[in-house]
Write a protein that holds these residues in place. Structure first.
Motif, PDB file in Angstrom:
ATOM      1  N   LEU A 105      28.914   1.005  21.482  1.00 52.13           N
ATOM      2  CA  LEU A 105      27.942   0.045  21.169  1.00 52.13           C
ATOM      3  C   LEU A 105      28.391  -0.725  19.970  1.00 52.13           C
ATOM      4  N   GLY A 106      28.057  -1.976  20.160  1.00 51.59           N
ATOM      5  CA  GLY A 106      28.115  -2.995  18.861  1.00 51.59           C
ATOM      6  C   GLY A 106      26.954  -3.255  18.261  1.00 51.59           C
ATOM      7  N   VAL A 107      27.116  -3.490  16.875  1.00 52.73           N
ATOM      8  CA  VAL A 107      25.574  -3.721  16.380  1.00 52.73           C
ATOM      9  C   VAL A 107      25.849  -4.753  15.391  1.00 52.73           C
ATOM     10  N   SER A 108      25.860  -6.281  15.406  1.00 51.77           N
ATOM     11  CA  SER A 108      26.167  -7.244  14.394  1.00 51.77           C
ATOM     12  C   SER A 108      24.943  -7.506  13.587  1.00 51.77           C
ATOM     13  N   ILE A 109      25.023  -7.271  12.150  1.00 51.72           N
ATOM     14  CA  ILE A 109      23.977  -7.248  11.462  1.00 51.72           C
ATOM     15  C   ILE A 109      23.849  -8.643  10.843  1.00 51.72           C
ATOM     16  N   TRP A 110      22.779  -9.321  10.726  1.00 50.79           N
ATOM     17  CA  TRP A 110      22.538 -10.745  10.344  1.00 50.79           C
ATOM     18  C   TRP A 110      22.781 -10.937   8.664  1.00 50.79           C
ATOM     19  N   ASP A 111      22.151 -10.116   8.143  1.00 50.16           N
ATOM     20  CA  ASP A 111      22.099  -9.995   6.644  1.00 50.16           C
ATOM     21  C   ASP A 111      23.261  -9.017   6.058  1.00 50.16           C
ATOM     22  N   LYS A 112      24.116  -9.339   5.401  1.00 56.32           N
ATOM     23  CA  LYS A 112      25.002  -8.401   4.704  1.00 56.32           C
ATOM     24  C   LYS A 112      24.584  -7.381   3.924  1.00 56.32           C
ATOM     25  N   SER A 113      23.414  -7.566   3.141  1.00 57.91           N
ATOM     26  CA  SER A 113      22.795  -6.327   2.486  1.00 57.91           C
ATOM     27  C   SER A 113      22.186  -5.418   3.081  1.00 57.91           C
TER      28      SER A 113
ATOM     29  N   LEU B   9      24.342   9.717  16.935  1.00 56.84           N
ATOM     30  CA  LEU B   9      25.452   8.745  16.882  1.00 56.84           C
ATOM     31  C   LEU B   9      25.993   8.753  15.256  1.00 56.84           C
ATOM     32  N   ASN B  10      27.157   8.335  15.309  1.00 57.51           N
ATOM     33  CA  ASN B  10      27.751   7.978  14.064  1.00 57.51           C
ATOM     34  C   ASN B  10      28.550   6.723  14.004  1.00 57.51           C
ATOM     35  N   PRO B  11      27.917   5.601  13.547  1.00 56.34           N
ATOM     36  CA  PRO B  11      28.491   4.306  13.443  1.00 56.34           C
ATOM     37  C   PRO B  11      29.906   4.176  12.580  1.00 56.34           C
ATOM     38  N   ILE B  12      30.390   3.295  12.898  1.00 57.05           N
ATOM     39  CA  ILE B  12      31.534   2.902  12.144  1.00 57.05           C
ATOM     40  C   ILE B  12      31.385   1.677  11.431  1.00 57.05           C
ATOM     41  N   VAL B  13      31.480   1.432  10.325  1.00 54.64           N
ATOM     42  CA  VAL B  13      31.032   0.264   9.416  1.00 54.64           C
ATOM     43  C   VAL B  13      32.107  -0.557   9.404  1.00 54.64           C
ATOM     44  N   ASP B  14      32.222  -1.880   9.915  1.00 53.79           N
ATOM     45  CA  ASP B  14      33.237  -2.980  10.022  1.00 53.79           C
ATOM     46  C   ASP B  14      32.954  -4.123   9.459  1.00 53.79           C
ATOM     47  N   GLY B  15      32.671  -4.215   8.209  1.00 55.67           N
ATOM     48  CA  GLY B  15      32.130  -5.459   7.703  1.00 55.67           C
ATOM     49  C   GLY B  15      30.919  -5.792   7.881  1.00 55.67           C
ATOM     50  N   GLN B  16      30.236  -6.376   8.558  1.00 52.00           N
ATOM     51  CA  GLN B  16      28.863  -6.807   8.995  1.00 52.00           C
ATOM     52  C   GLN B  16      28.449  -6.361  10.144  1.00 52.00           C
TER      53      GLN B  16
ATOM     54  N   LEU C 103      28.838  -2.872  12.966  1.00 55.15           N
ATOM     55  CA  LEU C 103      28.882  -1.281  13.307  1.00 55.15           C
ATOM     56  C   LEU C 103      29.443  -0.999  14.574  1.00 55.15           C
ATOM     57  N   ARG C 104      30.316  -0.442  14.948  1.00 58.97           N
ATOM     58  CA  ARG C 104      30.839   0.078  15.970  1.00 58.97           C
ATOM     59  C   ARG C 104      30.236   1.472  16.379  1.00 58.97           C
ATOM     60  N   ILE C 105      29.601   1.868  17.366  1.00 61.76           N
ATOM     61  CA  ILE C 105      29.079   3.014  17.529  1.00 61.76           C
ATOM     62  C   ILE C 105      29.825   3.901  18.886  1.00 61.76           C
ATOM     63  N   PRO C 106      30.659   4.746  18.723  1.00 62.90           N
ATOM     64  CA  PRO C 106      31.178   5.474  19.820  1.00 62.90           C
ATOM     65  C   PRO C 106      30.049   6.182  20.418  1.00 62.90           C
ATOM     66  N   LEU C 107      29.885   6.316  21.647  1.00 64.07           N
ATOM     67  CA  LEU C 107      29.175   7.406  22.315  1.00 64.07           C
ATOM     68  C   LEU C 107      29.762   8.658  22.563  1.00 64.07           C
ATOM     69  N   PRO C 108      29.580   9.573  22.003  1.00 64.83           N
ATOM     70  CA  PRO C 108      30.234  10.881  22.403  1.00 64.83           C
ATOM     71  C   PRO C 108      29.972  11.436  23.846  1.00 64.83           C
TER      72      PRO C 108
END
Length: 186
Positions: free
Chosen positions: A66-74, A90-97, A99-104
């Motif tokens: 899953l990919g999550v693109s957050i609008w507000d950096k804060s 789920l354990n998201p991987i933060v990549d700037g703004q 999140l990549r969420i691998p589904l186990p």
């Protein structure tokens, strides 16, 4: 003397509880990635709790990601925390703004915990249906006490409300059994 309470309104409210239950169990994943998986996640944003989809876009770039693109950096930290604390495993991987969420892979233990979550959702739905029944029964008792309806009308409508409640509860149980079977299927 009137005919009692509005049974169609009670039925509509009970069906609303079932619709909410269907939406909740649809968010339980069974193997393939779906943006619905993150529907129950609530984020602490700007002093209140809001659904994740109100602070970010959710995409499915791959079958198990899953990919999550957050609008507000804060908001990145709050979104990350909300997903981790959501009991979705789920354990998201933060990549700037983003999140990549691998589904186990769903192992036996994870499947059982998803079934428990499904049972929690079904219990909430049953409580909602019973609350609607209680409201209807209270209205009937009040109408009978006030002399608006006769005891016979009150009794027959009470039986109809109870029958409607039993049907809705059995629908919830059937939906839960189907979802449980789907989750436990390897």
């Amino acid at each position: 003397m009137s005919e009692g309470i509005d049974l169609s309104d009670l039925k509509r409210r009970m069906e609303g509880a079932i619709a909410a239950f269907k939406h909740d169990i649809a968010s339980l994943r069974t193997g393939r990635a779906s943006a619905n998986v993150l529907d129950p996640v609530m984020v602490e944003a700007y002093g209140s709790r809001v659904p994740l989809n109100q602070v970010a876009n959710i995409t499915v770039p791959e079958a198990r990601m899953l990919g999550v693109s957050i609008w507000d950096k804060s908001m990145v930290g709050a979104v990350d925390r909300a997903i981790r604390e959501s009991n979705l495993g789920l354990n998201p991987i933060v990549d700037g703004q983003n999140l990549r969420i691998p589904l186990p892979e769903l192992n036996e233990e994870r499947r059982k915990s998803l079934v428990k979550v499904a049972h929690d959702y079904s219990e909430k739905a049953k409580i909602a249906v019973r609350n609607v029944r209680r409201d209807g029964m209270d209205s009937l008792k009040k109408a009978e006490k006030d002399g608006d309806i006769s005891q016979d009308v009150s009794r027959s409508q009470s039986e109809r409300v109870q029958k409607m409640t039993d049907e809705m509860i059995s629908d919830i149980d059937r939906l839960l059994a189907d979802k449980e079977k789907e989750i436990m299927q390897v």
